[in-house]
Design a protein around this motif. Structure first.
Motif, PDB file in Angstrom:
ATOM      1  N   LEU A 177     -30.134 -27.657 -34.091  1.00 14.82           N
ATOM      2  CA  LEU A 177     -30.524 -26.700 -33.100  1.00 14.82           C
ATOM      3  C   LEU A 177     -31.596 -25.716 -33.543  1.00 14.82           C
ATOM      4  N   LEU A 180     -34.904 -27.937 -33.880  1.00 15.54           N
ATOM      5  CA  LEU A 180     -35.302 -28.148 -32.526  1.00 15.54           C
ATOM      6  C   LEU A 180     -36.055 -26.797 -32.125  1.00 15.54           C
ATOM      7  N   ALA A 181     -35.550 -25.724 -32.346  1.00 16.83           N
ATOM      8  CA  ALA A 181     -36.296 -24.294 -32.051  1.00 16.83           C
ATOM      9  C   ALA A 181     -37.401 -24.038 -32.663  1.00 16.83           C
ATOM     10  N   CYS A 184     -40.026 -27.224 -31.483  1.00 22.14           N
ATOM     11  CA  CYS A 184     -40.183 -27.278 -29.937  1.00 22.14           C
ATOM     12  C   CYS A 184     -40.337 -26.203 -29.216  1.00 22.14           C
ATOM     13  N   ALA A 186     -38.032 -22.121 -28.963  1.00 23.43           N
ATOM     14  CA  ALA A 186     -36.779 -21.653 -28.388  1.00 23.43           C
ATOM     15  C   ALA A 186     -36.271 -21.856 -27.055  1.00 23.43           C
ATOM     16  N   ARG A 188     -37.330 -24.392 -24.754  1.00 26.83           N
ATOM     17  CA  ARG A 188     -37.303 -25.568 -24.451  1.00 26.83           C
ATOM     18  C   ARG A 188     -36.010 -26.119 -23.854  1.00 26.83           C
ATOM     19  N   LEU A 190     -32.555 -27.505 -22.935  1.00 26.26           N
ATOM     20  CA  LEU A 190     -31.673 -28.505 -23.485  1.00 26.26           C
ATOM     21  C   LEU A 190     -30.390 -28.151 -22.894  1.00 26.26           C
ATOM     22  N   THR A 207     -31.163 -23.800 -22.560  1.00 24.82           N
ATOM     23  CA  THR A 207     -32.476 -23.948 -23.542  1.00 24.82           C
ATOM     24  C   THR A 207     -31.782 -23.968 -24.870  1.00 24.82           C
ATOM     25  N   ILE A 208     -32.710 -24.380 -25.666  1.00 21.31           N
ATOM     26  CA  ILE A 208     -32.422 -24.335 -27.118  1.00 21.31           C
ATOM     27  C   ILE A 208     -31.817 -22.980 -27.475  1.00 21.31           C
ATOM     28  N   LEU A 226     -27.021 -34.410 -27.077  1.00 24.14           N
ATOM     29  CA  LEU A 226     -27.810 -33.283 -26.815  1.00 24.14           C
ATOM     30  C   LEU A 226     -28.950 -33.931 -25.915  1.00 24.14           C
ATOM     31  N   LEU A 228     -32.743 -33.089 -24.427  1.00 27.93           N
ATOM     32  CA  LEU A 228     -34.027 -32.175 -24.589  1.00 27.93           C
ATOM     33  C   LEU A 228     -34.774 -32.607 -23.483  1.00 27.93           C
TER      34      LEU A 228
END
Length: 286
Positions: A177, A180-181, A184, A186, A188, A190, A207-208, A226, A228
Motif C-alpha cells: 500500500l 502504491l501511494a 500512483c 494516495a 488513486r 483502490l 482510495t489507497i 487488491l 486498483l
C-alpha cells in the motif's frame, strides 16, 4: 444438447473450488471430483475434508510450486495410461498464480484434452464487487517482493489506464500500500478485499490513502485481493508545476534526497511520485 459423460479417461480437469463459501462448489465440479481416478491437490490435508464430503475415491497427490518438476511428468504418465486427472488448489481456480498453469500447458502440448470446470476466483470476484471499471483490466498476481524488478513493475502499473488486480499476503500488505501511494498517488481509487464469500467478507477503500489508514490501525489478517483504479487520462492539473517544483526543491534544501522529496509530496498531494520526480529532471524552459 447431449452432454458427454464425465470424467473421461485421459482427460485433465482444472476444477474451481470454493474460496470461502462451500455452497459455491458446482454440481458438475462435485461429480468430476467424485469420479476422477487421480486428484492433484495443492495440499492434500487441506483438501481432504472437502474431498471426503464428496466421497471422492481418487488417488490424491500433492501438487504445488515446490514439486512441479517431478509431479508434472507423473500426472502426464497417468493421463497416458487412461486415467482421469483433476487438479485443484486450496481455494479458487487452479492455473491463476498456481502451478496448474504449467500442468495445463504440458498436457495440451502432449496432446491430452484439458477441460476447465468453472468455479470461484478471488481476482474476478473482487473485481466485479469493487465498483471499479471491469471492461478492461490487468491481473498482476503477486508482485516481486523487492529489488529492481519490483520498482519497474510498480512504475509500469502507475501509468496503466486499465484496472489492475493484485494478490498479497498479510505481512506484505502495508509495504505494498505504501509503494502504491508513492507511485500512483494516495488518492488513486483502490478496494482491498479479504475473506471473500465468507461471513466476515470485507472491502476496504475507496482510495489507497483510506486503505493505508485502515490497515495501519487494524492488523492485516488473511489473504488479500487488491483492485486498483487505472491511471486517469491526463487533464490540466489543479496543481501548478512551478508550485510543485518549488515544494520539491524546498524539501531537498532541507536535506531530503530527490527520491525522498518526490515520495513525501506524493503522499501529501495524491500526485504520482513518477510525475513529481520527472519535474525535478525536466529541461528548463527558455
Amino acid at each position: 444438447m447431449m452432454q458427454r459423460d464425465e470424467p473421461a479417461s485421459g482427460c485433465l480437469y482444472i476444477v474451481g473450488t470454493p474460496i470461502g463459501h462451500l455452497g459455491d462448489l458446482s454440481p458438475r465440479a462435485k461429480a468430476v471430483l467424485a469420479g476422477v481416478t487421480v486428484i492433484a491437490c495443492e495440499d492434500t490435508r487441506h483438501s481432504g475434508q472437502l474431498l471426503s464430503s464428496l466421497q471422492a475415491s481418487g488417488r490424491k497427490l500433492s501438487f504445488h510450486q515446490h514439486n512441479t518438476r517431478t509431479r508434472v511428468p507423473q500426472l502426464l504418465q497417468a493421463l497416458s495410461e487412461g486415467e482421469s486427472v483433476a487438479v485443484i488448489s486450496d481455494a479458487g481456480l487452479p492455473g491463476i498464480s498456481d502451478p496448474g498453469e504449467e500442468l495445463a500447458a504440458e498436457a495440451r502440448s502432449a496432446g491430452f484434452e484439458v477441460i476447465c470446470i468453472p468455479g470461484p476466483c478471488a481476482a474476478t470476484t473482487a473485481l466485479v464487487s469493487s465498483g471499479l471499471p471491469s471492461g478492461r483490466f490487468c491481473f498482476e498476481g503477486f508482485l516481486p517482493v523487492k529489488g529492481k524488478e519490483r520498482r519497474q513493475r510498480l512504475e509500469q502499473i502507475s501509468t496503466e489506464p486499465r484496472t489492475t488486480v493484485f494478490y498479497e499476503a498479510p505481512h506484505r500488505l502495508l509495504p505494498l500500500l505504501q509503494s502504491l501511494a508513492e507511485h500512483c498517488g494516495a488518492e488513486r481509487p483502490l478496494q482491498v478485499a479479504r475473506e471473500l464469500t465468507k461471513r466476515h467478507e470485507q472491502q476496504v477503500g475507496p482510495t489507497i490513502a483510506a486503505a493505508l489508514e485502515h490497515f495501519q490501525t487494524q492488523r492485516p489478517q488473511g489473504e488479500f485481493t487488491l483492485v486498483l483504479g487505472g491511471c486517469p487520462a491526463q487533464t490540466p492539473s489543479e496543481h501548478d508545476d512551478s508550485e510543485l517544483l518549488a515544494r520539491l526543491q524546498e524539501c531537498i534544501a532541507n536535506g531530503a534526497s530527490a527520491s525522498d522529496a518526490a515520495r513525501q509530496l506524493a503522499l501529501e498531494s495524491g500526485i504520482s511520485r513518477r510525475r513529481l520526480y520527472a519535474l525535478l529532471h525536466q529541461e528548463p524552459s527558455d
